[in-house]
Design an enzyme around this catalytic site. Structure first.
Site, PDB file in Angstrom:
ATOM      1  N   ARG A  69       5.598  -0.934   5.908  1.00 18.95           N
ATOM      2  CA  ARG A  69       6.057  -0.521   4.583  1.00 18.95           C
ATOM      3  C   ARG A  69       7.300   0.357   4.708  1.00 18.95           C
ATOM      4  O   ARG A  69       7.591   0.928   5.763  1.00 18.95           O
ATOM      5  CB  ARG A  69       4.952   0.282   3.877  1.00 18.95           C
ATOM      6  CG  ARG A  69       4.605   1.551   4.619  1.00 18.95           C
ATOM      7  CD  ARG A  69       3.876   2.578   3.795  1.00 18.95           C
ATOM      8  NE  ARG A  69       3.471   3.693   4.645  1.00 18.95           N
ATOM      9  CZ  ARG A  69       4.248   4.680   5.031  1.00 18.95           C
ATOM     10  NH1 ARG A  69       5.525   4.702   4.648  1.00 18.95           N
ATOM     11  NH2 ARG A  69       3.791   5.645   5.798  1.00 18.95           N
ATOM     12  N   GLY A  70       8.026   0.519   3.628  1.00 20.62           N
ATOM     13  CA  GLY A  70       9.134   1.456   3.620  1.00 20.62           C
ATOM     14  C   GLY A  70       8.622   2.888   3.603  1.00 20.62           C
ATOM     15  O   GLY A  70       7.455   3.157   3.297  1.00 20.62           O
ATOM     16  N   TYR A  73       6.340   9.165   7.324  1.00 26.15           N
ATOM     17  CA  TYR A  73       4.930   9.402   7.626  1.00 26.15           C
ATOM     18  C   TYR A  73       4.152   9.754   6.370  1.00 26.15           C
ATOM     19  O   TYR A  73       4.655  10.476   5.495  1.00 26.15           O
ATOM     20  CB  TYR A  73       4.782  10.549   8.629  1.00 26.15           C
ATOM     21  CG  TYR A  73       5.032  10.150  10.066  1.00 26.15           C
ATOM     22  CD1 TYR A  73       4.074   9.443  10.792  1.00 26.15           C
ATOM     23  CD2 TYR A  73       6.232  10.475  10.685  1.00 26.15           C
ATOM     24  CE1 TYR A  73       4.313   9.067  12.098  1.00 26.15           C
ATOM     25  CE2 TYR A  73       6.476  10.105  11.998  1.00 26.15           C
ATOM     26  CZ  TYR A  73       5.510   9.399  12.708  1.00 26.15           C
ATOM     27  OH  TYR A  73       5.756   9.032  14.005  1.00 26.15           O
ATOM     28  N   THR A  74       2.931   9.249   6.305  1.00 25.93           N
ATOM     29  CA  THR A  74       2.036   9.665   5.247  1.00 25.93           C
ATOM     30  C   THR A  74       0.627   9.755   5.794  1.00 25.93           C
ATOM     31  O   THR A  74       0.331   9.251   6.884  1.00 25.93           O
ATOM     32  CB  THR A  74       2.102   8.716   4.033  1.00 25.93           C
ATOM     33  OG1 THR A  74       1.453   9.316   2.920  1.00 25.93           O
ATOM     34  CG2 THR A  74       1.444   7.380   4.342  1.00 25.93           C
ATOM     35  N   HIS A  76      -3.577   9.195   5.001  1.00 24.28           N
ATOM     36  CA  HIS A  76      -4.631   8.609   4.183  1.00 24.28           C
ATOM     37  C   HIS A  76      -5.960   9.172   4.637  1.00 24.28           C
ATOM     38  O   HIS A  76      -6.154   9.421   5.844  1.00 24.28           O
ATOM     39  CB  HIS A  76      -4.661   7.084   4.310  1.00 24.28           C
ATOM     40  CG  HIS A  76      -3.445   6.396   3.794  1.00 24.28           C
ATOM     41  ND1 HIS A  76      -2.862   6.727   2.590  1.00 24.28           N
ATOM     42  CD2 HIS A  76      -2.692   5.387   4.303  1.00 24.28           C
ATOM     43  CE1 HIS A  76      -1.815   5.950   2.388  1.00 24.28           C
ATOM     44  NE2 HIS A  76      -1.680   5.133   3.417  1.00 24.28           N
ATOM     45  N   ALA A 149       2.123   9.142  -3.367  1.00 26.66           N
ATOM     46  CA  ALA A 149       3.161   8.562  -2.513  1.00 26.66           C
ATOM     47  C   ALA A 149       3.240   7.061  -2.764  1.00 26.66           C
ATOM     48  O   ALA A 149       2.240   6.423  -3.139  1.00 26.66           O
ATOM     49  CB  ALA A 149       2.846   8.829  -1.043  1.00 26.66           C
ATOM     50  N   GLY A 151       4.925   3.411  -1.055  1.00 27.07           N
ATOM     51  CA  GLY A 151       5.623   2.718   0.020  1.00 27.07           C
ATOM     52  C   GLY A 151       5.246   1.244  -0.013  1.00 27.07           C
ATOM     53  O   GLY A 151       4.063   0.898   0.071  1.00 27.07           O
ATOM     54  N   SER A 164      -0.611   5.789  -2.888  1.00 26.95           N
ATOM     55  CA  SER A 164      -1.762   6.660  -2.596  1.00 26.95           C
ATOM     56  C   SER A 164      -1.718   7.837  -3.564  1.00 26.95           C
ATOM     57  O   SER A 164      -0.670   8.463  -3.739  1.00 26.95           O
ATOM     58  CB  SER A 164      -1.757   7.138  -1.147  1.00 26.95           C
ATOM     59  OG  SER A 164      -0.575   7.843  -0.832  1.00 26.95           O
ATOM     60  N   CYS A 180       6.373  12.256   4.164  1.00 26.85           N
ATOM     61  CA  CYS A 180       7.550  11.543   3.638  1.00 26.85           C
ATOM     62  C   CYS A 180       8.856  12.219   4.042  1.00 26.85           C
ATOM     63  O   CYS A 180       9.886  12.039   3.378  1.00 26.85           O
ATOM     64  CB  CYS A 180       7.450  11.396   2.119  1.00 26.85           C
ATOM     65  SG  CYS A 180       5.974  10.501   1.597  1.00 26.85           S
TER      66      CYS A 180
END
Length: 217
Positions: A69-70, A73-74, A76, A149, A151, A164, A180
């Site tokens: 995905r674009g 960092y994220t 979950h 977020a 993406g 998310s 992000c």
């Protein structure tokens, strides 16, 4: 028609990607309908295509998954609603920027049902809330925290990955990354904002607001 799927429990990230890959291929081939998939994941970090290694500040804390995905960092984890969006963007105008704006607007409308005002900020993908309960920044501005977020990736104009939304995740889990790539703003959740919302409430709000934003493909 768009099929809605809600998975109970925690869904592994790799299993989610495998599902999306197969569904996107089927949608592109005209063999399946568009799909919105609502899941929760166990604690993990994902690295988007723009992720910078320095933004992973605690690499041993949780599993780290590379994502197509674009974004950067994220995190979950439990208490966060992940909304995987498999829609035909080709039938919806062939406009990626407009599609991302629609996703943001969708989240903002859903949050408004809990009297939360979400904002879109230039240069910052996602949805933000102003924190009136916190001191002003050194520049005299109201502090803002990220509550959602976004993406996505497109294949043959079919979207996957998605959104998310923080309902009640452990916010300390975001400390292992620079979310992000943004250091000057924090992260919040509906519970952190003092709202006793459950996941079913959020899911219903998403269903209702989806119909206000997206016309059938």
């Amino acid at each position: 028609m768009v099929e809605w799927i809600t998975s109970d429990g925690l869904t592994g990230y790799e299993a989610a990607v495998d599902f999306m890959e197969a569904r996107v291929a089927a949608i592109a081939a005209g063999e399946a309908s568009e799909c919105i998939w609502l899941v929760e994941h166990p604690p993990l970090y994902t690295a988007g295509t723009s992720a910078k290694p320095a933004d992973l500040t605690d690499p041993d804390r949780f599993p780290v998954h590379s994502s197509k995905r674009g974004g950067q960092y994220t995190y979950h984890g439990p208490g966060q609603r992940v909304v995987y969006v498999m829609l035909d963007v080709g039938k919806r105008g062939h406009d990626v920027r407009c599609f991302v704006q629609q996703l943001e607007h969708w989240v903002i409308l859903a949050l408004s049902q809990f009297n939360v005002t979400g904002h879109i900020r230039e240069g910052r993908v996602g949805v933000w809330v102003e924190r009136h309960d916190k001191p002003l920044t050194p520049a005299g501005a109201k502090p803002e925290d990220k509550i959602a977020a976004i993406g996505i990736r497109l294949r043959k104009w079919i979207s996957f990955h998605g959104i998310s939304i923080n309902l009640d995740p452990d916010l300390s889990h975001f400390d292992g990354i620079v979310p992000c790539g943004i250091t000057e703003h924090g992260v919040t959740s509906l519970i952190d904002l003092g709202l006793p919302v459950c996941m079913d409430d959020l899911d219903l709000a998403l269903r209702h607001s989806f119909e206000q934003v997206f016309e059938p493909g």
